[in-house]
Design a protein around this motif. Structure first.
Motif, short mmCIF file in Angstrom:
data_model
loop_
_atom_site.label_atom_id
_atom_site.label_comp_id
_atom_site.label_asym_id
_atom_site.label_seq_id
_atom_site.Cartn_x
_atom_site.Cartn_y
_atom_site.Cartn_z
N ASN A 146 70.64 46.92 13.00
CA ASN A 146 70.14 47.94 13.91
C ASN A 146 71.22 48.26 14.93
O ASN A 146 72.29 47.67 14.93
CB ASN A 146 68.86 47.45 14.59
CG ASN A 146 69.15 46.20 15.39
OD1 ASN A 146 70.03 46.19 16.22
ND2 ASN A 146 68.42 45.15 15.10
N TYR A 200 71.60 47.49 17.93
CA TYR A 200 72.06 46.39 18.77
C TYR A 200 73.00 45.49 17.98
O TYR A 200 73.88 44.86 18.52
CB TYR A 200 70.89 45.55 19.26
CG TYR A 200 70.12 46.19 20.37
CD1 TYR A 200 70.78 46.74 21.46
CD2 TYR A 200 68.74 46.26 20.32
CE1 TYR A 200 70.07 47.34 22.47
CE2 TYR A 200 68.03 46.85 21.34
CZ TYR A 200 68.71 47.40 22.41
OH TYR A 200 68.02 47.98 23.42
N TYR A 227 68.46 34.37 10.18
CA TYR A 227 67.89 34.09 11.49
C TYR A 227 66.38 34.17 11.52
O TYR A 227 65.78 33.91 12.54
CB TYR A 227 68.46 35.09 12.52
CG TYR A 227 69.80 34.70 13.06
CD1 TYR A 227 70.66 33.88 12.35
CD2 TYR A 227 70.21 35.17 14.30
CE1 TYR A 227 71.89 33.54 12.85
CE2 TYR A 227 71.45 34.83 14.81
CZ TYR A 227 72.28 34.03 14.08
OH TYR A 227 73.50 33.71 14.59
N THR A 275 62.71 33.13 11.19
CA THR A 275 62.21 31.78 11.46
C THR A 275 61.48 31.19 10.25
O THR A 275 60.61 31.86 9.67
CB THR A 275 61.27 31.85 12.67
OG1 THR A 275 61.93 32.61 13.67
CG2 THR A 275 60.93 30.49 13.19
N GLY A 278 61.15 41.22 13.07
CA GLY A 278 61.92 41.05 11.84
C GLY A 278 61.04 41.31 10.63
O GLY A 278 60.30 42.29 10.58
N PHE A 280 56.36 35.39 12.13
CA PHE A 280 55.41 34.89 13.12
C PHE A 280 54.03 35.52 12.95
O PHE A 280 53.01 34.85 13.03
CB PHE A 280 55.91 35.16 14.54
CG PHE A 280 56.78 34.05 15.06
CD1 PHE A 280 56.21 32.92 15.63
CD2 PHE A 280 58.15 34.13 14.95
CE1 PHE A 280 57.00 31.89 16.10
CE2 PHE A 280 58.96 33.10 15.41
CZ PHE A 280 58.38 31.98 15.98
N ILE A 299 62.99 47.14 15.57
CA ILE A 299 63.82 48.32 15.73
C ILE A 299 64.35 48.84 14.40
O ILE A 299 64.70 50.01 14.26
CB ILE A 299 64.96 48.00 16.73
CG1 ILE A 299 65.44 49.27 17.40
CG2 ILE A 299 66.08 47.25 16.07
CD1 ILE A 299 66.09 49.00 18.73
N SER A 317 61.26 47.35 21.76
CA SER A 317 60.23 46.81 22.67
C SER A 317 60.76 46.71 24.10
O SER A 317 59.98 46.67 25.04
CB SER A 317 59.75 45.46 22.17
OG SER A 317 60.84 44.63 21.91
N ASN A 357 61.36 35.10 17.85
CA ASN A 357 62.70 34.58 17.82
C ASN A 357 63.58 35.78 18.10
O ASN A 357 64.02 36.46 17.19
CB ASN A 357 62.92 34.01 16.40
CG ASN A 357 64.31 33.53 16.17
OD1 ASN A 357 65.15 33.56 17.05
ND2 ASN A 357 64.57 33.10 14.95
C1 LIG Z 1 66.38 36.97 15.02
S1 LIG Z 1 65.41 38.19 14.24
C2 LIG Z 1 63.86 37.37 14.31
C3 LIG Z 1 62.76 37.99 13.61
C4 LIG Z 1 61.41 37.29 13.68
N1 LIG Z 1 60.88 37.26 15.03
C5 LIG Z 1 61.49 35.87 13.15
O1 LIG Z 1 61.46 34.96 13.97
O2 LIG Z 1 61.59 35.66 11.96
C6 LIG Z 1 65.37 39.41 15.48
C7 LIG Z 1 64.86 40.77 15.06
O3 LIG Z 1 64.81 41.59 16.23
C8 LIG Z 1 65.07 42.94 15.86
N2 LIG Z 1 65.44 43.67 17.10
C9 LIG Z 1 66.63 43.70 17.73
N3 LIG Z 1 66.56 44.44 18.84
C10 LIG Z 1 65.28 44.86 18.95
C11 LIG Z 1 64.57 45.62 19.92
N4 LIG Z 1 65.18 46.07 21.00
N5 LIG Z 1 63.24 45.86 19.73
C12 LIG Z 1 62.64 45.38 18.64
N6 LIG Z 1 63.26 44.65 17.69
C13 LIG Z 1 64.55 44.38 17.84
C14 LIG Z 1 66.16 42.78 14.83
O4 LIG Z 1 66.24 43.90 14.00
C15 LIG Z 1 65.73 41.51 14.08
O5 LIG Z 1 64.97 41.82 12.97
#
Ligand SMILES: C[S@@+](CC[C@H](N)C(=O)[O-])C[C@H]1O[C@@H](n2cnc3c(N)ncnc32)[C@H](O)[C@@H]1O
Length: 556
Positions: free
Chosen positions: A5, A7, A20, A22, A49, A53, A80, A116, A143
């Protein structure tokens, strides 16, 4: 795997793979720690992701005999990346179908494709998802993405700063913004559980958030899972942080610490401890750390934390020479006989590391630095004032299995793998009058015991510890008489020479007696710290330092 994405686009492709996300065992353990999830609770993952969760929460809710639609209403995700969001919807719908024996369309799973962090206020966040605030608890889980500030674009950094001016000074990692925002969403009775990198426990950029969590008694639990390889193939050492709303529990006086274990493939809590908040109020950096379970180790650590004098009172610890532009090191570091600007340089060779400094000793590899201050400033790479290096100083390695320090009164210039500890000559203290004794203290096993626990968040791959100025200043010093400082300084001077192993061991043992005495450790505490050190792999490897490649033998 989803595309990066906006970021993440600037991070390496490897970091962008699903590594990454979880693992379900950890999700399950976290969700069950909230107790019974009720039909009017809402589970929110702000960076969901592929939905691990929310799928875990769906499986729990299914136990309440709710319909698939009712379950789906209790779950909200933000993501995102549209591809990941679609995967999440399918995965959650699949979990619901399997748990309820009735299907639901993925389109009904409330995963918002969006950022978010655009919503500092809960009502706006929920409105964006088309969801009413829950009458039960809001459980924020996840996460969040760990993206270092240097990998975020200027535009993203600017808009985050504007939206969250109080989050934290400096340039924080993205996960800190998520934590800050999510803490702001919690109402009385709500809870949060985030999987975070261990550096949260110690990073300077996370100071404000740690301080807030401690001061406002919002931190409920910390789980340590750093040793478990939960994200195989990555260098992520996770902890899990549980927090609650402000004023939820103003009388709370302790934090729960738990260690996770991986027994026969199933993840579980293997040990838990309740630790008074005060313990975490005893460092200036407000670091969070695992307190040892064994009572004598715990009281030894408490005694050290009670020491009023800290390393920062005696040493002004400074950053040293960095070549942050490609090609500058090659131009300014030489192994040729010196010209008139040249100064002897430690850490000079390419990938030289910090092996020229071992415990008590400096063994120069033969590099020189052309100290062209003005020229380098013109090139946008300022060097510190040379006076920083000419004054007698304590040289401290930034990375190592243990703290390694040596005394330098020969005026070495230091590369940034080494920190310069300038003696605060104005301070009237025996360790300032006998600075070699400071070296003995820093290299001792008692101080290693302290660092391994209190600076736990500085652990990186293979057990190496990272020693940064911001936390070294907290290192306790104990109480020293002139006589003790003089005696330890003499031992350190001897240890800086070649000695037979047996004699070294004897001298080091004498230093340990003084150090443990300076902290007022009881014989039992001292003994248990000794046992602890025997089983600590880093302490056992304390003298295993990769030697630097010598360039030449040069007369000095
Ligand atoms: C480390 S992963 C974790 C995903 C999930 N929470 C898990 O634990 O399996 C972080 C996720 O956050 C998303 N992300 C990054 N920036 C974001 C934002 N500003 N708003 C929403 N999602 C975002 C990424 O695309 C990625 O899929």
């Amino acid at each position: 795997m989803p595309e990066p994405n906006h970021y993440q686009r600037r991070t390496s492709p490897r970091k962008l793979r699903g590594e990454y996300y979880t693992p379900p065992e950890l999700v399950e353990l976290i969700i069950s720690s909230f107790g019974t999830v009720k039909a009017n609770d809402l589970i929110l993952d702000p960076a969901c992701g592929d939905g691990s969760f929310l799928a875990g929460a769906a499986a729990r809710l299914a136990g309440l005999r709710l319909s698939p639609e009712e379950i789906a209403k209790r779950l909200v995700g933000f993501e995102i990346n549209p591809d990941a969001a679609a995967l999440a919807q399918e995965r959650i719908a699949g979990t619901i179908e399997r748990s309820c024996d009735a299907g639901i369309s993925p389109a009904k799973i409330q995963v918002v494709v969006g950022d978010s962090l655009e919503y500092p206020k809960l009502d706006r966040l929920l409105r964006a998802a088309g969801v009413a605030p829950p009458t039960g608890r809001l459980l924020v889980v996840g996460n969040p993405p760990y993206v270092e500030a240097k990998r975020l674009s200027q535009a993203v950094k600017k808009s985050l700063k504007a939206r969250y001016p109080d989050a934290t000074p400096g340039a924080p990692d993205l996960y800190l913004y998520f934590l800050h925002a999510a803490l702001g969403w919690l109402r009385k009775g709500d809870s949060l559980a985030f999987v975070l990198p261990n550096k949260f426990l110690i990073a300077k950029s996370a100071f404000n958030i740690r301080n807030h969590l401690i001061e406002r008694r919002r931190l409920r639990d910390l789980w340590f899972a750093t040793h478990l390889d939960l994200f195989p193939g990555t260098s992520v050492y996770p902890i899990v942080l549980f927090a609650e709303a402000i004023e939820q529990n103003p009388e709370r006086d302790s934090v729960g610490l738990s260690w996770l274990g991986n027994d026969e493939g199933s993840l579980e809590i293997v040990n838990s401890l309740s630790v008074p908040y005060e313990t975490f109020e005893k460092t200036q950096s407000r670091c969070l750390f695992p307190v040892p379970a064994r009572p004598a180790l715990r009281s030894a650590l408490d005694r050290m934390l009670a020491s009023p004098t800290r390393l920062g009172d005696l040493l002004d610890i400074r950053w040293t020479v960095s070549f942050h532009r490609a090609g500058l090191r090659e131009r300014y570091v030489t192994d040729h006989p010196p010209d008139r600007y040249a100064k002897r340089f430690l850490g000079g060779g390419p990938f030289a590391g910090n092996g020229e400094v071992t415990r008590y000793r400096i063994a120069w590899a033969g590099h020189w630095i052309l100290y062209g201050q003005e020229e380098l400033r013109r090139l946008g790479n300022p060097l510190p004032d040379p006076e920083l290096f000419t004054r007698p100083k304590i040289v401290i390695c930034q990375n190592g299995r243990t703290l390694r320090a040596a005394y330098d009164d020969a005026g070495f210039v230091l590369k940034d793998t080494l920190l310069a500890g300038l003696l605060r000559d104005e301070v009237d203290h025996p360790l300032i009058r006998h600075p070699q004794a400071l070296v003995g203290l820093l290299c001792s096993r008692t101080v290693h015991f302290f660092c391994s626990h209190v600076f736990f968040g500085g652990h990186v791959g293979g057990g190496y510890l990272h020693f940064l100025r911001s936390f070294l200043i907290d290192l306790p010093i104990g109480q020293w008489s002139e006589e003790a400082a003089r005696a330890v300084a003499a031992e350190v001077s001897a240890l800086a020479t070649d000695l037979p192993a047996e004699e070294r061991a004897l001298r080091e043992e004498r230093i340990e007696r003084y150090v443990s005495g300076s902290f007022g450790l009881t014989p039992e505490e001292d003994e248990v710290v000794g046992f602890w050190a025997k089983s600590d792999r880093n302490w056992q490897a304390r003298d295993r330092v990769r030697p630097p490649r010598r360039v030449r033998v040069t007369a000095t």
